[in-house]
Each structure stands twice: as C-alpha cells, then as structure tokens.
Motif scaffolding. Structure first.
Motif, PDB file in Angstrom:
ATOM      1  N   GLY A   9       0.824  -1.203   0.000  1.00 15.19           N
ATOM      2  CA  GLY A   9       0.000   0.000   0.000  1.00 15.19           C
ATOM      3  C   GLY A   9       0.858   1.252   0.000  1.00 15.19           C
ATOM      4  O   GLY A   9       1.942   1.281   0.568  1.00 15.19           O
ATOM      5  N   ARG A  10       0.373   2.272  -0.669  1.00  9.24           N
ATOM      6  CA  ARG A  10       0.994   3.610  -0.646  1.00  9.24           C
ATOM      7  C   ARG A  10      -0.097   4.554  -0.201  1.00  9.24           C
ATOM      8  O   ARG A  10      -1.170   4.611  -0.816  1.00  9.24           O
ATOM      9  CB  ARG A  10       1.489   3.983  -2.047  1.00  9.24           C
ATOM     10  CG  ARG A  10       2.562   3.028  -2.583  1.00  9.24           C
ATOM     11  CD  ARG A  10       3.889   3.708  -2.663  1.00  9.24           C
ATOM     12  NE  ARG A  10       4.939   2.784  -3.080  1.00  9.24           N
ATOM     13  CZ  ARG A  10       6.146   3.172  -3.468  1.00  9.24           C
ATOM     14  NH1 ARG A  10       6.442   4.445  -3.516  1.00  9.24           N
ATOM     15  NH2 ARG A  10       7.065   2.285  -3.790  1.00  9.24           N
ATOM     16  N   PHE A  11       0.172   5.289   0.871  1.00  9.59           N
ATOM     17  CA  PHE A  11      -0.895   6.047   1.524  1.00  9.59           C
ATOM     18  C   PHE A  11      -0.651   7.549   1.533  1.00  9.59           C
ATOM     19  O   PHE A  11      -1.165   8.266   2.386  1.00  9.59           O
ATOM     20  CB  PHE A  11      -1.078   5.525   2.951  1.00  9.59           C
ATOM     21  CG  PHE A  11      -1.190   4.025   3.021  1.00  9.59           C
ATOM     22  CD1 PHE A  11      -2.237   3.365   2.395  1.00  9.59           C
ATOM     23  CD2 PHE A  11      -0.223   3.271   3.669  1.00  9.59           C
ATOM     24  CE1 PHE A  11      -2.326   1.978   2.428  1.00  9.59           C
ATOM     25  CE2 PHE A  11      -0.310   1.877   3.712  1.00  9.59           C
ATOM     26  CZ  PHE A  11      -1.364   1.233   3.095  1.00  9.59           C
ATOM     27  N   GLY A  12       0.169   8.019   0.612  1.00 10.68           N
ATOM     28  CA  GLY A  12       0.445   9.458   0.546  1.00 10.68           C
ATOM     29  C   GLY A  12       1.762   9.797   1.209  1.00 10.68           C
ATOM     30  O   GLY A  12       2.104   9.213   2.244  1.00 10.68           O
ATOM     31  N   GLY A  13       2.504  10.721   0.587  1.00 12.07           N
ATOM     32  CA  GLY A  13       3.818  11.084   1.105  1.00 12.07           C
ATOM     33  C   GLY A  13       4.738   9.872   1.120  1.00 12.07           C
ATOM     34  O   GLY A  13       4.760   9.088   0.170  1.00 12.07           O
ATOM     35  N   ALA A  14       5.446   9.710   2.226  1.00  9.77           N
ATOM     36  CA  ALA A  14       6.370   8.580   2.318  1.00  9.77           C
ATOM     37  C   ALA A  14       5.717   7.369   2.980  1.00  9.77           C
ATOM     38  O   ALA A  14       6.379   6.362   3.227  1.00  9.77           O
ATOM     39  CB  ALA A  14       7.598   9.013   3.113  1.00  9.77           C
ATOM     40  N   SER A  15       4.422   7.484   3.268  1.00  6.34           N
ATOM     41  CA  SER A  15       3.741   6.396   3.973  1.00  6.34           C
ATOM     42  C   SER A  15       3.472   5.220   3.038  1.00  6.34           C
ATOM     43  O   SER A  15       2.701   5.336   2.083  1.00  6.34           O
ATOM     44  CB  SER A  15       2.429   6.928   4.554  1.00  6.34           C
ATOM     45  OG  SER A  15       1.710   5.893   5.148  1.00  6.34           O
ATOM     46  N   ARG A  16       4.108   4.120   3.317  1.00  6.43           N
ATOM     47  CA  ARG A  16       3.943   2.924   2.497  1.00  6.43           C
ATOM     48  C   ARG A  16       4.158   1.694   3.365  1.00  6.43           C
ATOM     49  O   ARG A  16       4.815   1.761   4.403  1.00  6.43           O
ATOM     50  CB  ARG A  16       4.939   2.930   1.330  1.00  6.43           C
ATOM     51  CG  ARG A  16       6.378   3.061   1.780  1.00  6.43           C
ATOM     52  CD  ARG A  16       7.254   3.533   0.662  1.00  6.43           C
ATOM     53  NE  ARG A  16       7.777   2.392  -0.096  1.00  6.43           N
ATOM     54  CZ  ARG A  16       8.827   2.474  -0.912  1.00  6.43           C
ATOM     55  NH1 ARG A  16       9.443   3.629  -1.100  1.00  6.43           N
ATOM     56  NH2 ARG A  16       9.244   1.424  -1.555  1.00  6.43           N
ATOM     57  N   GLN A  17       3.612   0.595   2.914  1.00  4.89           N
ATOM     58  CA  GLN A  17       3.702  -0.637   3.697  1.00  4.89           C
ATOM     59  C   GLN A  17       3.561  -1.809   2.741  1.00  4.89           C
ATOM     60  O   GLN A  17       2.726  -1.774   1.844  1.00  4.89           O
ATOM     61  CB  GLN A  17       2.544  -0.634   4.709  1.00  4.89           C
ATOM     62  CG  GLN A  17       2.801  -1.423   5.965  1.00  4.89           C
ATOM     63  CD  GLN A  17       1.700  -1.206   7.002  1.00  4.89           C
ATOM     64  OE1 GLN A  17       1.014  -0.176   6.993  1.00  4.89           O
ATOM     65  NE2 GLN A  17       1.515  -2.166   7.880  1.00  4.89           N
ATOM     66  N   HIS A  18       4.371  -2.826   2.925  1.00  2.14           N
ATOM     67  CA  HIS A  18       4.167  -4.051   2.135  1.00  2.14           C
ATOM     68  C   HIS A  18       4.669  -5.245   2.918  1.00  2.14           C
ATOM     69  O   HIS A  18       5.490  -5.112   3.825  1.00  2.14           O
ATOM     70  CB  HIS A  18       4.821  -3.957   0.752  1.00  2.14           C
ATOM     71  CG  HIS A  18       6.302  -3.798   0.752  1.00  2.14           C
ATOM     72  ND1 HIS A  18       7.163  -4.868   0.719  1.00  2.14           N
ATOM     73  CD2 HIS A  18       7.081  -2.692   0.797  1.00  2.14           C
ATOM     74  CE1 HIS A  18       8.409  -4.412   0.725  1.00  2.14           C
ATOM     75  NE2 HIS A  18       8.390  -3.097   0.765  1.00  2.14           N
ATOM     76  N   GLY A  19       4.147  -6.408   2.579  1.00  9.05           N
ATOM     77  CA  GLY A  19       4.577  -7.597   3.301  1.00  9.05           C
ATOM     78  C   GLY A  19       3.709  -8.800   3.004  1.00  9.05           C
ATOM     79  O   GLY A  19       2.908  -8.790   2.062  1.00  9.05           O
ATOM     80  N   GLU A  20       3.895  -9.829   3.806  1.00  5.01           N
ATOM     81  CA  GLU A  20       3.139 -11.073   3.674  1.00  5.01           C
ATOM     82  C   GLU A  20       2.560 -11.439   5.040  1.00  5.01           C
ATOM     83  O   GLU A  20       3.166 -11.159   6.068  1.00  5.01           O
ATOM     84  CB  GLU A  20       4.058 -12.217   3.224  1.00  5.01           C
ATOM     85  CG  GLU A  20       4.590 -12.084   1.823  1.00  5.01           C
ATOM     86  CD  GLU A  20       5.432 -13.291   1.418  1.00  5.01           C
ATOM     87  OE1 GLU A  20       5.920 -13.278   0.283  1.00  5.01           O
ATOM     88  OE2 GLU A  20       5.594 -14.220   2.231  1.00  5.01           O
ATOM     89  N   GLU A  21       1.412 -12.076   5.025  1.00  5.27           N
ATOM     90  CA  GLU A  21       0.787 -12.545   6.263  1.00  5.27           C
ATOM     91  C   GLU A  21       0.167 -13.911   5.978  1.00  5.27           C
ATOM     92  O   GLU A  21      -0.306 -14.152   4.871  1.00  5.27           O
ATOM     93  CB  GLU A  21      -0.340 -11.583   6.700  1.00  5.27           C
ATOM     94  CG  GLU A  21       0.122 -10.211   7.161  1.00  5.27           C
ATOM     95  CD  GLU A  21       0.654 -10.217   8.589  1.00  5.27           C
ATOM     96  OE1 GLU A  21       0.430 -11.211   9.324  1.00  5.27           O
ATOM     97  OE2 GLU A  21       1.318  -9.227   8.967  1.00  5.27           O
ATOM     98  N   PRO A  22       0.144 -14.785   6.971  1.00  2.83           N
ATOM     99  CA  PRO A  22      -0.533 -16.077   6.751  1.00  2.83           C
ATOM    100  C   PRO A  22      -2.043 -15.870   6.640  1.00  2.83           C
ATOM    101  O   PRO A  22      -2.586 -14.951   7.247  1.00  2.83           O
ATOM    102  CB  PRO A  22      -0.171 -16.874   8.010  1.00  2.83           C
ATOM    103  CG  PRO A  22       0.184 -15.855   9.025  1.00  2.83           C
ATOM    104  CD  PRO A  22       0.730 -14.670   8.297  1.00  2.83           C
TER     105      PRO A  22
END
Lengths: 166, 156
Positions: free
Chosen positions: A133-146
């Motif tokens: 996800g990219r949420f504006g500005g430098a806010s971003r998150q990525h990964g894996e989950e079971p």
C-alpha cells in the motif's frame, strides 16, 4: 456467461490442534480464532461480496489462457479464484468495495483506491496474503501474512484506517 | 480495401515504423508507455491504472514497455497496434496505455533495458525484486504516477 465459484468457509479451529503445537503457535491460533469469531459477530450484508465473487468467477473464465494479458500472463487457476473468493468472504464490513483484477502471475488481487490517490493491493497465494500500500507522502507498507480464513490484524487496520466506506 | 491490400499496407507501415532511431541510453525525462489489453487494468471514468498492469511477467521477470518520447500520438498508437496487438494470438485489441516518466522508474530502482526486437523503441523494465510484495510496492508507485491514455477508437 460467468460461473459462480464454489468456495468453502475455512474455520481456523481446523488448524487449532493442541497436539504438537508450540505455545507460541497455539497462541497465534487462538488469536486467529478470536479475530475470526469477532468478524462473524459483525452484522453484515453479503450483497457486495457476492458481486465481487461473481467478478472473480468472470476473471477465471476470461483469463484462463496463457498470455491473456497480451504478454506472458499465466492463466488464472481455479485455485487462485477459490482463494480470492475466500478472501472476499472474510473482508470486514465498513470498508470501500474493492475492485478485482487479475495479475500476470495468475493470482487475483483486490485493490482499493481513494480520490487522494491512496492505493492498496491485496492478493492471496496459497496460505499467504501478499499486500502493498501507498498512503500518501512517504507512507507505504508491504509484506506477507498467513491466511487461514481470517484477515490478519495488520491488513484490517490498513483497510479500516485508509479505506473506510463513504 | 481488400484483405490482401490491407495486410500489405500494415506490413509496409510496420517496416516504415521500424526505421526509427533512439539512443541506447535512457534519459531521466523519457516517456515510458505500457500498452494495456486487459479492461480490468484500467478505469476510464477515474482515469486510473491498476498496479497489476506493471507487475512483471513470471516467465521473463520483466515488464514490456515502449519508449515513446518524441513520438506523435498517432505514431505511439501505431507502435501498440503493430507491435503489441498484432503479436497477440487472440488478436485482442489494445485498450489504452499507461504513460510514466523514466525518472519514476529509476526512483523505484528499476532498470529500463532497451531491446531491438520487435522495434527499436521496445524495452523491458527489469531489476524487479524476487518477493512479490516488494514487486507490488514498486508497481503501485508506477501506477500512481502514470497517466492513462485511451486508444482513440475505443472513445468512438
């Protein structure tokens, strides 16, 4: 014409076997079961989920050939469609309705986008949820989950915080 | 125009289009175009493009693009028609394209590898990470920064 995809609801208690589990994994399973039950207690209208599952079925039908994307796209498999349908069934209420898209590796992704260009993509491969996800500005998150039939807390937080229903 | 004459016309047009020159090195201000044939990857109303349009092929580990800086619109669409659309086995039409600047691609630590086939302007976006969540992250950045262009015939 599209064909509805059959998808069974996975109960995390199926994976919650006390024998042979470490304390940590048992705790994780308990947590998952708790989240699962909490989700099930939410009053829900399933109409939008049915529409999305219908789209998943349509993707399975129209993207089942090699190169369906005009390049080297892998065929979308019934297993991918089944997993995506399972994911849709477990989405929480009170969030925006996602769009459904096929991916070149044959997975099916759910995508959320806001007017201010926040963007989140979530797909499921076997027992793993893959997200970015990219949420504006430098806010971003990525990964894996079971993924064992319930949406992990990390992803629930993203969906409810950034993509609440209008 | 008869079918043979039409095919000959397209063939000679594609030969003419191949008579093109572009530097092997990609500058930071180039326009990079990804032709799109899947209706599910574009939202014409919102003018948005799905990140899935940029996810690399599982087979080639690359995303096929064209370097279209300096091309008139008609020439860009000709590239799509003659070198993407006609190479499809099912002959499905291109619906649009996502235009993104090369500096956005470089910022995501991706590379633009020029290819000579089937056209000198053809290139691959390479250097994608192995992990799919990291691929998605970069594809999201490209999709957010892209401008959607709809093929003119789809508007009529």
């Amino acid at each position: 014409m599209s064909t509805p995809v059959e998808a069974s609801t996975i109960d995390p208690s199926m994976f919650w076997l006390p024998v042979g589990f470490s304390d940590e994994s048992e705790e994780t399973a308990r947590e998952r079961a708790k989240e699962y039950r909490a989700d099930r207690q939410t009053p829900a209208s399933f109409a939008w989920r049915d529409l999305i599952i219908e789209e998943v079925a349509d993707i399975l039908e129209t993207c089942s050939d090699q190169g369906w994307d005009g390049y080297d796209g892998e065929p979308v498999s019934p297993l991918s469609a089944h997993s995506a349908a399972e994911l849709v069934r477990n989405l929480p209420e009170g969030i925006q309705t996602p769009t459904v898209v096929p991916e070149p590796d044959g997975d099916i992704a759910l995508e959320w986008r806001t007017e201010d260009n926040r963007l989140f993509s979530l797909s499921v491969t076997g027992p793993t949820l893959i997200y970015a996800g990219r949420f504006g500005g430098a806010s971003r998150q990525h990964g894996e989950e079971p993924f064992f039939g319930t949406i992990p807390r990390t992803i629930l937080q993203i969906l409810t915080q950034h993509f609440p229903a209008a | 125009m008869g079918p043979y004459l039409e095919r000959f016309s397209k063939f000679s047009h594609s030969i003419f289009l191949r008579l093109d020159w572009i530097s092997r090195s990609v500058s930071p201000s180039e326009r990079i175009s990804r032709f799109i044939t899947s209706k599910r990857w574009i939202n014409e109303t919102k003018g948005s493009i799905s990140p899935a349009a940029f996810i690399p092929s599982a087979k080639t580990k690359a995303t096929s693009v064209y370097r279209t800086s300096g091309c008139k619109e008609s020439r860009v669409w000709s590239l799509g028609t003659l070198f993407v659309e006609r190479m499809r086995r099912d002959k499905a039409k291109i619906l649009g394209r996502a235009d993104v600047r090369s500096d956005i691609v470089f910022k995501e630590e991706l590379k633009i590898r020029p290819l000579l086939f089937p056209h000198p302007r053809h290139a691959d976006l390479t250097n994608w990470p192995e992990e799919k969540d990291a691929q998605k992250d970069k594809a999201l950045a490209l999709a957010q920064a892209s401008a959607l262009r709809i093929v003119p015939r789809a508007q009529s």
